[in-house]
Design a protein around this motif. Structure first.
Motif: not given
Ligand code: ZN
Length: 206
Positions: A198-201, A149-151, A181-182, A187-190
């Protein structure tokens, strides 16, 4: 202020997200000068989003068919689900090229102040998929749910809510995107690299 159809167009454009009065005016005059064929294509595209787009019966993202490309692809790992808020977030994660599982689109985030409660989101559908009673018959062994979900405040609240529900599924690993992530953003602006990292970690929640 202009008169008649030009002002109507500026007003309508001005209602779109991210388009201020100046942009609305600029777009309106651009369209005014455009070829009839260009206008027709735009008109057709607008028409089709109401007539021709549906939502994937499995994950809820926008789709041309009953099932979206990801859910219909047997090469995509049916044991890992990435839970996102909106169809645009599916695109953002896809762009990273780091994810080979499937998605679940909630259709938004919890926002009690705006009257968005759990029933307004596709949470029931998520639980059905995890329980093996979703529409996709190959999804009987989901082992990991990545909460993407969005940060921001609503995204975090939604994530905590989901974690509480998902803990009821024995043996299920629940992960959250790694930090980096900022905060406060979508999410779409990352950028792809940051989101990919962020996904692999991603870290497991317990
Ligand atoms: Zn789908």
């Amino acid at each position: 202020m202009f008169e008649g159809p030009v002002q109507d167009l500026i007003d309508e454009l001005g209602r779109l997200p991210g388009i201020g009065p100046k942009s609305a005016q600029r777009i309106a005059f651009h369209l005014l000068a455009a070829d009839r064929a260009d206008i027709q294509r735009l008109q057709d595209a607008l028409q089709k989003i109401k007539d021709g787009v549906r939502f994937c019966e499995v994950c809820g993202t926008v789709s041309e068919k009953e099932r979206c490309r990801v859910c219909a692809d047997p090469r995509r790992d049916p044991t890992v689900l990435c839970v996102v808020e909106e169809p645009k977030d599916v695109l953002a994660v896809e762009r990273t090229g780091e994810f080979n599982g499937r998605y679940h689109v909630l259709g938004g985030a919890l926002d009690p102040l705006a009257g968005v409660g759990p029933d307004a989101l596709r949470i029931r559908e998520l639980l059905a998929r995890l329980g093996g009673t979703g529409p996709a018959s190959d999804e009987t062994g989901i082992t990991e749910v990545i909460i993407a979900t969005d940060p921001n405040t609503e995204g975090e609240a939604t994530a905590s809510y989901l974690v509480r529900l998902l803990r009821e599924f024995p043996g299920l690993t629940i992960t959250r995107l790694a930090s980096g992530l900022p905060m406060g953003g979508d999410l779409e602006f990352a950028d792809e690299l940051t989101l990919g990292r962020a996904l692999s970690g991603r870290r497991a929640l317990d």
